[in-house]
Design a protein around this motif. Structure first.
Motif: not given
Length: 246
Positions: A1-11
């Motif tokens: 599973m690809a690693e998710r970018n939490s900060s990018l998702e929030k922006a």
């Protein structure tokens, strides 16, 4: 599973809110996203630093800059334009009592994103399938003149003729574009339909290229009689719309 970018998702979650509203505050973002005030502050500071949004010094709200719309020229910007410009276009329609349209460029053609009828007051969003060659309409001339690549476009346009008044000579079109750049106005004098006259003005981004064009049209006799009152209102509306994108 690809690693998710939490900060990018929030922006991106914050930016997504602008699809349905033009002004946001820290409080409204918190209510709609469930993010903490600290997280929202960091996101807003980053987006402002990167010039995707700006904070209005008077009302304290956060607004999108035209950088977002510059990027979106490579996508379908019709929805954003409808959301942003529907009200000022409606006001212009009511003041003039004439049809008002907002057009955008796609390649060598333009299409209408908003059309307001003075009698119904209803916006008709037109499919990009209904396209016109840039040489034909007042909006097309504006979109060419302020494209940032007018020399390239004038060489590539398919100079379609719809009436005997349509401009199909490349050199004549180039000369006309210089006048459009100087006056920030363009005309369609029965070049699409016999008896129909139109005047258009650009809505420009901060880099001087056209986001879209706003035009007012009507039958020749009434339009010619009304031009002196229509043009200042059209220009005021175009300026108002430019400010909405900044």
């Amino acid at each position: 599973m690809a690693e998710r970018n939490s900060s990018l998702e929030k922006a991106l979650k914050v930016l997504d809110l602008y699809q349905s509203q033009s002004r946001l505050t820290l409080t409204s973002i918190a209510q709609q996203t469930g993010l903490s005030n600290a997280a929202i502050s960091r996101i807003l500071n980053s987006l402002e630093e990167m010039k995707y949004i700006y904070k209005d010094k008077i009302d304290g709200g956060y607004y999108l800059t035209d950088r977002v719309f510059t990027l979106s020229r490579n996508t379908n910007i019709q929805k954003q334009i409808v959301n942003m410009l529907d009200e000022p276009v409606a006001r212009l329609c009511r003041k003039c009592g004439l049809a008002v349209t907002v057009s955008v460029r796609e390649g060598l053609k333009s299409y209408i994103a908003i059309r307001k009828n003075p009698y119904t007051g209803v916006a008709v969003v037109v499919s990009s399938e209904e396209m016109m060659s840039l040489n034909l309409t007042a909006a097309g001339k504006v979109l060419t003149a302020f494209s940032g690549e007018s020399d390239k476009l004038t060489e590539e346009i398919d100079y379609v003729r719809l009436t005997h008044k349509s401009i199909v000579d490349k050199d004549e079109y180039k000369t006309l574009l210089e006048e459009v750049k100087e006056s920030r106005l363009a005309y369609d004098m029965e070049e699409v339909t016999e008896g129909l006259v139109c005047v258009a003005a650009p809505v420009l981004s901060t880099d001087g290229t056209a986001i879209c064009a706003i035009s007012v049209s009507g039958y020749k006799e009434r339009m010619v009689r009304s031009l002196y009152s229509v043009i200042p209102r059209l220009q005021d509306t175009a300026s108002e719309c430019e400010n909405l994108f900044r």
